[in-house]
Design a protein around this motif. Structure first.
Motif, PDB file in Angstrom:
ATOM      1  N   THR A  17      24.558  23.959  35.159  1.00 52.64           N
ATOM      2  CA  THR A  17      23.996  25.312  35.180  1.00 52.64           C
ATOM      3  C   THR A  17      22.586  25.320  34.600  1.00 52.64           C
ATOM      4  O   THR A  17      21.652  25.864  35.203  1.00 52.64           O
ATOM      5  N   GLU A  18      22.442  24.673  33.449  1.00 55.02           N
ATOM      6  CA  GLU A  18      21.144  24.619  32.762  1.00 55.02           C
ATOM      7  C   GLU A  18      20.093  23.914  33.625  1.00 55.02           C
ATOM      8  O   GLU A  18      18.964  24.386  33.754  1.00 55.02           O
ATOM      9  N   GLY A  24      15.247  26.214  39.026  1.00 56.45           N
ATOM     10  CA  GLY A  24      15.108  27.459  39.786  1.00 56.45           C
ATOM     11  C   GLY A  24      15.664  27.384  41.191  1.00 56.45           C
ATOM     12  O   GLY A  24      15.117  27.961  42.123  1.00 56.45           O
ATOM     13  N   ASN A  25      16.759  26.634  41.358  1.00 57.55           N
ATOM     14  CA  ASN A  25      17.357  26.527  42.698  1.00 57.55           C
ATOM     15  C   ASN A  25      18.496  27.539  42.872  1.00 57.55           C
ATOM     16  O   ASN A  25      18.827  28.268  41.944  1.00 57.55           O
ATOM     17  N   ASN A  26      19.080  27.564  44.060  1.00 55.45           N
ATOM     18  CA  ASN A  26      20.170  28.506  44.347  1.00 55.45           C
ATOM     19  C   ASN A  26      21.534  27.827  44.408  1.00 55.45           C
ATOM     20  O   ASN A  26      22.464  28.355  45.009  1.00 55.45           O
ATOM     21  N   ILE A  27      21.634  26.653  43.816  1.00 56.87           N
ATOM     22  CA  ILE A  27      22.891  25.907  43.885  1.00 56.87           C
ATOM     23  C   ILE A  27      23.933  26.548  42.976  1.00 56.87           C
ATOM     24  O   ILE A  27      23.626  26.965  41.864  1.00 56.87           O
ATOM     25  N   ASN A  28      25.161  26.621  43.479  1.00 55.09           N
ATOM     26  CA  ASN A  28      26.287  27.115  42.692  1.00 55.09           C
ATOM     27  C   ASN A  28      26.809  25.935  41.868  1.00 55.09           C
ATOM     28  O   ASN A  28      27.408  25.018  42.420  1.00 55.09           O
ATOM     29  N   TRP A  59      20.929  18.340  47.103  1.00 47.34           N
ATOM     30  CA  TRP A  59      21.534  19.622  47.506  1.00 47.34           C
ATOM     31  C   TRP A  59      20.476  20.692  47.693  1.00 47.34           C
ATOM     32  O   TRP A  59      20.615  21.542  48.561  1.00 47.34           O
ATOM     33  N   GLU A  60      19.410  20.653  46.898  1.00 43.39           N
ATOM     34  CA  GLU A  60      18.336  21.639  47.061  1.00 43.39           C
ATOM     35  C   GLU A  60      17.746  21.549  48.458  1.00 43.39           C
ATOM     36  O   GLU A  60      17.478  22.568  49.086  1.00 43.39           O
ATOM     37  N   GLY A  61      17.567  20.316  48.940  1.00 43.53           N
ATOM     38  CA  GLY A  61      17.053  20.134  50.295  1.00 43.53           C
ATOM     39  C   GLY A  61      17.990  20.725  51.331  1.00 43.53           C
ATOM     40  O   GLY A  61      17.565  21.346  52.292  1.00 43.53           O
ATOM     41  N   ARG A  62      19.294  20.551  51.086  1.00 43.92           N
ATOM     42  CA  ARG A  62      20.285  21.108  52.009  1.00 43.92           C
ATOM     43  C   ARG A  62      20.306  22.630  51.931  1.00 43.92           C
ATOM     44  O   ARG A  62      20.431  23.295  52.939  1.00 43.92           O
ATOM     45  N   GLU A  63      20.207  23.158  50.701  1.00 41.69           N
ATOM     46  CA  GLU A  63      20.187  24.614  50.525  1.00 41.69           C
ATOM     47  C   GLU A  63      18.987  25.198  51.257  1.00 41.69           C
ATOM     48  O   GLU A  63      19.076  26.233  51.890  1.00 41.69           O
ATOM     49  N   ALA A  64      17.855  24.491  51.158  1.00 42.12           N
ATOM     50  CA  ALA A  64      16.636  24.944  51.833  1.00 42.12           C
ATOM     51  C   ALA A  64      16.858  24.997  53.341  1.00 42.12           C
ATOM     52  O   ALA A  64      16.385  25.887  54.022  1.00 42.12           O
ATOM     53  N   ALA A  65      17.615  24.026  53.835  1.00 44.20           N
ATOM     54  CA  ALA A  65      17.930  24.001  55.266  1.00 44.20           C
ATOM     55  C   ALA A  65      19.116  24.927  55.564  1.00 44.20           C
ATOM     56  O   ALA A  65      19.540  25.050  56.700  1.00 44.20           O
ATOM     57  N   ASN A  66      19.645  25.533  54.510  1.00 45.37           N
ATOM     58  CA  ASN A  66      20.762  26.470  54.587  1.00 45.37           C
ATOM     59  C   ASN A  66      22.011  25.840  55.194  1.00 45.37           C
ATOM     60  O   ASN A  66      22.735  26.470  55.945  1.00 45.37           O
ATOM     61  N   THR A  67      22.276  24.589  54.848  1.00 43.79           N
ATOM     62  CA  THR A  67      23.497  23.945  55.301  1.00 43.79           C
ATOM     63  C   THR A  67      24.206  23.308  54.123  1.00 43.79           C
ATOM     64  O   THR A  67      23.561  22.704  53.276  1.00 43.79           O
TER      65      THR A  67
END
Length: 111
Positions: A17-18, A24-28, A59-67
């Motif tokens: 989490t920290e 500043g990413n959107n990862i859960n 995962w940030e790269g994947r989140e950016a690609a929204n997958t």
């Protein structure tokens, strides 16, 4: 000796989490930990995770690609048959999530 690799210690939810907040990413963070705990901290290429922070960045790269990360062995559902987010997980991972109470037994295959 210094050349001996350090034993991998999985991060805590707090650490993930920290780190995610710092980046500043959107990862859960909970989903990230559940995903890797279900696989025994083995990545999609079948390698042991050595650096979880590196995986966050992936995962940030994947989140950016929204997958979401997908299982390369998983077949795409037929047209009209969408089983939702569980397609992203292996049977073992789904069993683990059921065991932990993260998903309900009947969740698979419902829209």
């Amino acid at each position: 000796s210094p050349s001996k690799p350090k034993r991998f210690i999985p991060p805590t939810l707090e650490e993930v989490t920290e780190y995610c907040q710092k980046r500043g990413n959107n990862i859960n963070p909970g989903r990230f930990i559940d995903f890797f705990e279900a696989s025994g901290w083995i990545d999609s290429k079948g390698n042991k995770v050595k650096n979880w922070k590196q995986k966050i960045i992936t995962w940030e790269g994947r989140e950016a690609a929204n997958t979401a990360p997908t299982n390369p062995q998983a077949k795409k559902p037929p047209k009209g048959g969408d089983t939702g987010f569980l397609d992203n997980f292996t049977a073992e991972e789904i069993e683990e999530m059921k065991r932990r109470g993260h998903i309900k037994e009947e969740a698979h295959g419902q829209t």
